[in-house]
Every structure is written in C-alpha cells, then in structure tokens.
Write an enzyme that holds these catalytic residues in place. Structure first.
Site, short mmCIF file in Angstrom:
data_model
loop_
_atom_site.label_atom_id
_atom_site.label_comp_id
_atom_site.label_asym_id
_atom_site.label_seq_id
_atom_site.Cartn_x
_atom_site.Cartn_y
_atom_site.Cartn_z
N GLY A 17 89.74 58.76 -72.27
CA GLY A 17 90.13 58.84 -70.86
C GLY A 17 89.53 57.80 -69.94
O GLY A 17 89.39 58.05 -68.74
N THR A 18 89.23 56.60 -70.47
CA THR A 18 88.67 55.60 -69.55
C THR A 18 89.73 55.10 -68.56
O THR A 18 89.41 54.72 -67.44
CB THR A 18 88.04 54.40 -70.30
OG1 THR A 18 89.05 53.69 -71.02
CG2 THR A 18 86.95 54.85 -71.24
N ASN A 19 90.99 55.09 -68.97
CA ASN A 19 92.04 54.68 -68.02
C ASN A 19 92.24 55.74 -66.95
O ASN A 19 92.48 55.41 -65.77
CB ASN A 19 93.35 54.37 -68.75
CG ASN A 19 93.35 52.97 -69.33
OD1 ASN A 19 93.46 52.00 -68.59
ND2 ASN A 19 93.17 52.85 -70.64
N LEU A 98 106.98 60.29 -76.72
CA LEU A 98 107.64 61.32 -75.91
C LEU A 98 109.04 61.61 -76.42
O LEU A 98 109.79 60.69 -76.77
CB LEU A 98 107.71 60.85 -74.46
CG LEU A 98 106.40 60.86 -73.70
CD1 LEU A 98 106.60 60.22 -72.33
CD2 LEU A 98 105.84 62.27 -73.56
N ASN A 112 103.43 53.51 -68.87
CA ASN A 112 102.48 53.53 -69.98
C ASN A 112 101.62 52.27 -69.92
O ASN A 112 102.07 51.23 -69.46
CB ASN A 112 103.26 53.55 -71.31
CG ASN A 112 102.37 53.54 -72.53
OD1 ASN A 112 101.39 54.29 -72.60
ND2 ASN A 112 102.68 52.70 -73.50
N HIS A 114 99.72 49.72 -72.45
CA HIS A 114 99.68 49.37 -73.88
C HIS A 114 98.74 48.17 -74.07
O HIS A 114 98.85 47.19 -73.33
CB HIS A 114 101.09 49.04 -74.37
CG HIS A 114 101.12 48.74 -75.84
ND1 HIS A 114 101.12 49.74 -76.79
CD2 HIS A 114 101.11 47.56 -76.51
CE1 HIS A 114 101.13 49.18 -77.99
NE2 HIS A 114 101.11 47.87 -77.85
C1 GRF Z 1 94.02 52.32 -74.31
O1 GRF Z 1 93.66 51.22 -75.09
C2 GRF Z 1 95.48 52.25 -73.95
O2 GRF Z 1 95.95 50.96 -73.78
C3 GRF Z 1 96.14 52.90 -75.14
O3 GRF Z 1 95.27 53.95 -75.50
C4 GRF Z 1 93.94 53.63 -75.09
C5 GRF Z 1 93.45 54.76 -74.24
O4 GRF Z 1 92.10 54.62 -73.89
N1 GRF Z 1 97.47 53.35 -74.81
P1 GRF Z 1 91.42 55.61 -72.86
O5 GRF Z 1 91.61 57.03 -73.41
O6 GRF Z 1 92.12 55.46 -71.54
O7 GRF Z 1 90.00 55.23 -72.81
#
Ligand code: GRF
Length: 210
Positions: A17-19, A98, A112, A114
């Site tokens: 969940g860093t994003n 999905l 999304n 990627h």
């Molecule tokens: C990220 O590298 C994103 O690009 C991919 O999955 C990973 C998720 O990382 N779709 P995080 O859980 O957000 O740290």
C-alpha cells in the site's frame, strides 16, 4: 462528490500500500483535493489496510474465496464502492484482473498504476524485473484508464527512469516506485479537476484547465 464537494476515491489494494500512502499524503499536504472514501482489499493481511485505518479511512475486505465466482466477488466490490459514493476507482497494487462487468459499471472511472512504460511489459505481475531482464535502458511507470483489456487503456501520465548497469530488479523497482508515488496522485488531481479530455485513445489536457 461528497457533501463537502470533495472528489471521492475508492482505492483497491492487495499488498503493502505505498501508493495508497502516497495518495493519503498528497491529500494531507493539500496537493490533492479529494478524499479516500473507501479502501477495498481482496487480502485480509494487506498492510495497506493498516495504512488506511491509521488515517481513519473505512476499509472492507472482499476475498475471492468468499464468493462462488470472480464476477460475484467483483460485483460485491462494485456495490461497496457505489454505496460509498465514489467518483473514481483507483487500482493501487490490486492483484486481480477486474471482471469485465466491473469495468462496465465504472466506464472511464477506473485508473491503474503500472510499473513499466506501457505498452512495454504489460500484462504481468513482475514488470520491473521483466524490463531489467530484457535489457532496456529506460523504464518507468504508467497511470492509465482501465478498460477490459489488461494494461491497455488510454494513458494518462507516464514517468521514465534510467536503467543503470549496476541495477538489480530491486533497485530498479525502487527507482520506479518513487515516480509512481509522484504521478498517481497527480493523475487523480487532473481527473478531479476535470482537466482531461479523451480523443480516441489519447488523453489530453483541456485547454481551459488550470
Ligand atoms: C506497484 O508497483 C504498482 O505499480 C503495481 O503494484 C505495486 C503496488 O505497490 N501495480 P504498493 O502496494 O502500492 O506499495
């Protein structure tokens, strides 16, 4: 939109969940005028759920095994997102494809992130390692709208990074991740501001946008 007029996000996660954290931090810093209305995970152990809880964001776990089919699981997620009144669904490390009926339920309302420069290295779960092994000299990340074809929807933003001779898949992934954390909140802000228009599969800035 919520009563306060803020753009409401539903964020789908499966892992660390860093994003999601980058989105929450951008909101906290005032760089993104939105709120995370709901975080949905298909995995109860996802650390992303703790990040959401730490910020008081509602969470729900919708596991594949609790439903007879992926379609039913994903329609349950769609229903939760509808009830939360989300304006945009953000896939932030969601590890399932999905179901097409889910995609149809939120037309051009799902994005999304990627970890490659699409259309290169789409489709898999190890895009950074695939790019590294292929020997490309530049890689990066892509935020795109989600369509029924995996990793093939209209591109909103991309960021490039160099691939260095002494990189490992891990050091390259870390360099890409820094850029993910930058362009994902930025893409959401553009959508929230209504600053984008779509021509064919090209996503363009509206001329009159701020
Ligand atoms: C990220 O590298 C994103 O690009 C991919 O999955 C990973 C998720 O990382 N779709 P995080 O859980 O957000 O740290």
């Amino acid at each position: 939109m919520s009563e306060r007029g803020r753009f409401r996000l539903g964020v789908l996660v499966s892992g660390r969940g860093t994003n999601l954290q980058a989105i929450l931090d951008a909101i906290q810093r005032g760089e993104l005028n939105a709120e995370v209305a709901l975080v949905v995970s298909n995995r109860p152990e996802a650390y992303a759920l703790r990040r959401a809880a730490q910020r008081g964001v509602p969470t729900v776990v919708v596991e594949r095994r609790a439903y007879p089919s992926r379609r039913e699981q994903h329609m349950a997620i769609a229903e939760a997102l509808r009830q939360a009144g989300v304006d945009l669904v953000v896939l932030a490390g969601f590890d399932q494809v999905l179901h097409p009926d889910f995609v149809k339920a939120f037309p051009m309302r799902i994005i999304n992130i990627h970890p490659s420069l699409l259309p290169a290295f789409g489709g898999g779960l190890h895009a950074q390692a695939d790019a590294w092994a292929y020997g490309v000299k530049v890689s990066g990340c892509t935020v795109h709208f989600v369509t029924e074809e995996v990793d093939a929807g209209p591109i909103i933003l991309q960021a490039a990074v160099p691939v260095l001779d002494d990189d490992t898949p891990e050091t390259l992934a870390a360099r890409i991740l820094e850029q993910e954390h930058r362009i994902l909140p930025q893409a959401i802000a553009l959508i929230a501001q209504g600053a984008l228009r779509i021509e064919g599969r090209r996503v363009l800035r509206c001329k009159d946008a701020r």
